[in-house]
Design a protein around this motif. Structure first.
Motif, PDB file in Angstrom:
ATOM      1  N   GLY A   1       0.824  -1.203   0.000  1.00 13.91           N
ATOM      2  CA  GLY A   1       0.000   0.000   0.000  1.00 13.91           C
ATOM      3  C   GLY A   1       0.855   1.249   0.000  1.00 13.91           C
ATOM      4  O   GLY A   1       1.802   1.367   0.785  1.00 13.91           O
ATOM      5  N   GLY A   2       0.564   2.186  -0.878  1.00 10.66           N
ATOM      6  CA  GLY A   2       1.339   3.412  -0.978  1.00 10.66           C
ATOM      7  C   GLY A   2       1.317   4.202   0.316  1.00 10.66           C
ATOM      8  O   GLY A   2       0.265   4.395   0.939  1.00 10.66           O
ATOM      9  N   ALA A   3       2.478   4.690   0.745  1.00 15.11           N
ATOM     10  CA  ALA A   3       2.561   5.462   1.983  1.00 15.11           C
ATOM     11  C   ALA A   3       1.873   6.815   1.809  1.00 15.11           C
ATOM     12  O   ALA A   3       1.913   7.425   0.740  1.00 15.11           O
ATOM     13  CB  ALA A   3       4.022   5.659   2.379  1.00 15.11           C
TER      14      ALA A   3
ATOM     15  N   GLY B   1       1.552   3.141  -4.970  1.00 17.68           N
ATOM     16  CA  GLY B   1       1.444   1.793  -4.433  1.00 17.68           C
ATOM     17  C   GLY B   1       2.546   0.906  -4.983  1.00 17.68           C
ATOM     18  O   GLY B   1       3.294   1.291  -5.889  1.00 17.68           O
ATOM     19  N   GLY B   2       2.660  -0.292  -4.447  1.00 19.92           N
ATOM     20  CA  GLY B   2       3.664  -1.230  -4.918  1.00 19.92           C
ATOM     21  C   GLY B   2       3.348  -1.730  -6.317  1.00 19.92           C
ATOM     22  O   GLY B   2       2.188  -1.926  -6.679  1.00 19.92           O
ATOM     23  N   LYS B   3       4.377  -1.929  -7.134  1.00 17.70           N
ATOM     24  CA  LYS B   3       4.197  -2.461  -8.480  1.00 17.70           C
ATOM     25  C   LYS B   3       3.778  -3.931  -8.426  1.00 17.70           C
ATOM     26  O   LYS B   3       4.019  -4.630  -7.452  1.00 17.70           O
ATOM     27  CB  LYS B   3       5.502  -2.350  -9.275  1.00 17.70           C
ATOM     28  N   GLY B   4       3.176  -4.380  -9.523  1.00 18.78           N
ATOM     29  CA  GLY B   4       2.819  -5.779  -9.643  1.00 18.78           C
ATOM     30  C   GLY B   4       3.955  -6.605 -10.213  1.00 18.78           C
ATOM     31  O   GLY B   4       4.875  -6.078 -10.848  1.00 18.78           O
TER      32      GLY B   4
ATOM     33  N   PRO C   1       3.553   2.189 -11.257  1.00 19.17           N
ATOM     34  CA  PRO C   1       2.687   1.783 -10.137  1.00 19.17           C
ATOM     35  C   PRO C   1       1.488   2.713 -10.014  1.00 19.17           C
ATOM     36  O   PRO C   1       1.478   3.826 -10.549  1.00 19.17           O
ATOM     37  CB  PRO C   1       3.610   1.911  -8.932  1.00 19.17           C
ATOM     38  N   PRO C   2       0.444   2.277  -9.297  1.00 22.14           N
ATOM     39  CA  PRO C   2      -0.702   3.155  -9.037  1.00 22.14           C
ATOM     40  C   PRO C   2      -0.245   4.446  -8.366  1.00 22.14           C
ATOM     41  O   PRO C   2       0.427   4.402  -7.331  1.00 22.14           O
ATOM     42  CB  PRO C   2      -1.588   2.315  -8.106  1.00 22.14           C
ATOM     43  N   PRO C   3      -0.581   5.600  -8.930  1.00 24.34           N
ATOM     44  CA  PRO C   3      -0.037   6.861  -8.407  1.00 24.34           C
ATOM     45  C   PRO C   3      -0.699   7.300  -7.107  1.00 24.34           C
ATOM     46  O   PRO C   3      -1.868   7.012  -6.848  1.00 24.34           O
ATOM     47  CB  PRO C   3      -0.339   7.859  -9.536  1.00 24.34           C
ATOM     48  N   GLY C   4       0.075   8.009  -6.292  1.00 26.06           N
ATOM     49  CA  GLY C   4      -0.475   8.661  -5.120  1.00 26.06           C
ATOM     50  C   GLY C   4      -1.034  10.027  -5.486  1.00 26.06           C
ATOM     51  O   GLY C   4      -0.897  10.500  -6.614  1.00 26.06           O
TER      52      GLY C   4
ATOM     53  N   PRO D   1      -0.708  -5.191  -7.499  1.00 21.93           N
ATOM     54  CA  PRO D   1      -0.242  -3.903  -6.972  1.00 21.93           C
ATOM     55  C   PRO D   1      -1.087  -3.395  -5.808  1.00 21.93           C
ATOM     56  O   PRO D   1      -2.267  -3.724  -5.679  1.00 21.93           O
ATOM     57  CB  PRO D   1      -0.363  -2.959  -8.182  1.00 21.93           C
ATOM     58  N   GLY D   2      -0.468  -2.576  -4.981  1.00 20.34           N
ATOM     59  CA  GLY D   2      -1.196  -1.883  -3.921  1.00 20.34           C
ATOM     60  C   GLY D   2      -1.694  -0.539  -4.397  1.00 20.34           C
ATOM     61  O   GLY D   2      -1.247  -0.005  -5.423  1.00 20.34           O
TER      62      GLY D   2
END
Length: 560
Positions: A445-447, A489-492, A479-482, A519-520
């Motif tokens: 999960g992205g911080a 988030g974390g890459k797949g 990765p999914p952007p914040g 991904p997260g």
């Protein structure tokens, strides 16, 4: 040439006959409950895992003018935007005055429907006496339409399977057997495909019966009046929400994985008074070597979903919401592909549009936008069983959703769709596979002040002999952007025995292990602002390691 997509639906409202809000809500809820019943009927009679377990379908109610007024509460939201326009296109070829009770219209043309051949659309008129008073409309992703096994590589739509123009799949209640035979002859799984088609059309019976009861209770004029009120009030809600934004042009640009090279999506979100234009001019050109192109219907539908979520999240979905928003994309671009472009994996592009829209809207509605999400991936296992019967199992695993202001993202949940993972028991029962692990992925999960939802790890082995698999991963490069300072988030990852698996269809041999690392979701807000108690709870639950807490948040809370 730039082409625009909008739902310019004429709404005629007679304020002298306007329903009071309570009465309107009661009648509207009854229509929604009718579609919920149709949803359950379709779900319980479907044959394939992609429909019965992953829920890749939608049912909606159209008024006598083929404008959407109610939908089931659990469905693929983007279908509900493209179904009404597809219905009106079909009715141009089969005018309402020529239709008879029991007629069912059908097409899977991507440029009419939802952008790729596996999406089957059916429309059935609902009669009261000799008069059409409404239409039942359904869309479902069927398990196979022939063509290449490959999800990502095709040179044109002809390689991707059978394409049927608008036709009558049923006429006066009787199946159009020649059309049924053509479909059966061009799919690897005719039992599944024709079974799902039967479920789609059969669910219309529920709607016909319930609309008949509605009319018996309130009259035909009440159904028409409710439709007008739903559409006019919803249109006003969207107009008002847009008018609350400052006029101006708000550009935003993102990159996503694409296939073999990144895809650029460029948006200029334009607000003028109470109307909005989503202009994608400058996005990449369509691809001739990859099936990741979108037709304009799909671009508009996925754009509308994001706009609705951000601006009018509490209004039930209907076509009145669509009119104030216009989607523009140059013909020949990856978001408005010319026929016969390959389009099968169009979600590799369309599922990223909300990130551009949310990024552009964040300064104005920061509490109504979401960071990037890790869903969804696509996997099929197909072949023949010990009795030489064909089988096909679809698995649609999801990563974590992006965080929003005030709330962490959800783990392993679909966004922007409503699909779900096929239950492990079903996977193992219908395919020669064993799922040896399904777990949430720590640190995925992205911080952020609000953390992205965790992705998941799925490990699969064959039970006996080899298994033929097709995989469509995403967000393994970008990765999914914040948002608002939140981290991605974390890459797949997708691996066979620790080495990257191919994008092309492959055979998982006995003894090999396939690992999917979803991904997260992206984080929202500066990680330094995260509540120490929330971070401590993340560490205690195993969502965030102590090492990553120190690296990404700059602090390790005292152990409780």
């Amino acid at each position: 040439m730039a082409c625009a997509q909008t739902h310019d639906v004429e709404v005629v409202s007679d304020e002298r006959e306007a329903l009071d809000p309570v009465h309107l809500q009661i009648l509207w809820n009854r229509l929604i409950s009718i579609m919920d019943e149709a949803d359950v009927a379709l779900l319980h009679s479907a044959f394939s895992t992609i429909v019965a377990d992953s829920r890749d379908y939608a049912v909606i109610l159209l008024d006598r003018h083929a404008r959407s007024i109610a939908q089931a509460q659990i469905c693929v939201p983007a279908f509900t935007c493209s179904l009404p326009s597809a219905a009106r296109t079909m009715l141009q070829q089969f005018p309402a005055e020529t239709l008879k009770p029991g007629d069912v219209l059908f097409t899977n043309d991507p440029w009419i429907c939802h952008g790729h051949l596996p999406d089957f659309y059916v429309i059935k008129p609902i009669f009261h006496g000799s008069e059409i008073v409404a239409y039942y409309a359904a869309a479902a992703h069927v398990s196979d339409v022939g063509g290449r096994m490959d999800e990502l590589i095709a040179r044109d739509v002809y390689e991707e399977g059978i394409r049927l123009p608008p036709c009558k799949i049923y006429e006066a209640g009787q199946p159009n057997q020649p059309i049924m035979n053509v479909i059966a002859a061009n799919t690897r799984h005719p039992r599944l495909v024709l079974g799902d088609l039967g479920a789609m059309t059969g669910a219309a019976t529920v709607v016909e019966e319930r609309i008949g009861q509605f009319i018996a209770d309130y009259g035909v004029n009440a159904l028409d009046g409710v439709a007008e009120q739903i559409l006019s009030r919803s249109a006003r809600a969207m107009h008002d929400a847009i008018a609350a934004l400052p006029d101006g042009d708000y550009p935003y640009e993102i990159e996503c994985d694409g296939f073999r090279k990144p895809t650029r999506i460029k948006l200029n979100l334009q607000v003028r008074g109470d109307a909005m234009v989503l202009d994608y001019t400058g996005s990449d050109d369509q691809r001739a070597d990859a099936s990741i192109n979108c037709v304009l219907n799909v671009t508009h539908a996925h754009s509308m979903f994001a706009v609705k979520c951000a601006l009018v999240p509490n209004v039930p979905n209907n076509e009145g919401l669509f009119g104030p928003v216009t989607t523009v994309a140059p013909e020949g671009s990856i978001l408005n592909a010319r026929f016969p472009a390959p389009v099968r994996a169009r979600s590799m592009t369309s599922f990223h549009l909300h990130n551009a829209i949310f990024g552009a809207l964040r300064p104005f509605v920061p509490d109504r936008v979401q960071a990037g999400s890790g869903s969804f991936w696509w996997m099929t296992c197909s072949g023949r069983d010990a009795a030489n019967e064909p089988f096909s199992v679809h698995v649609l695993p999801n990563g974590g959703t992006g965080a929003v202001q005030g709330k962490d993202g959800f783990p392993t949940m679909a966004f922007p769709g409503n699909g779900s993972l096929t239950p492990i028991e079903i996977i193992e029962n219908r395919a020669p596979l064993v799922v040896t692990e399904r777990s949430m992925a720590p640190d995925s999960g992205g911080a952020g002040e609000f953390r992205g939802g965790l992705g998941q790890v799925i490990r699969i082995r064959t039970l006996r002999g080899p298994a033929n698999l097709t995989l469509r991963p995403d967000k393994v490069v970008f990765p999914p952007p914040g948002l608002d300072g939140g981290l991605p988030g974390g890459k797949g990852e997708f691996l066979i025995d620790g080495e990257q698996a191919p994008f092309e269809p492959f055979t998982l041999q006995e003894g090999q292990e396939l690992t999917l690392k979803l991904p997260g979701g992206g984080g929202y807000g500066d990680p330094a602002r995260r509540d120490p108690a929330a971070l401590a709870a993340d560490i205690r639950k195993g969502f965030v390691s102590r090492e990553k807490a120190e690296e990404l948040y700059g602090v390790v809370p005292e152990a409780e």
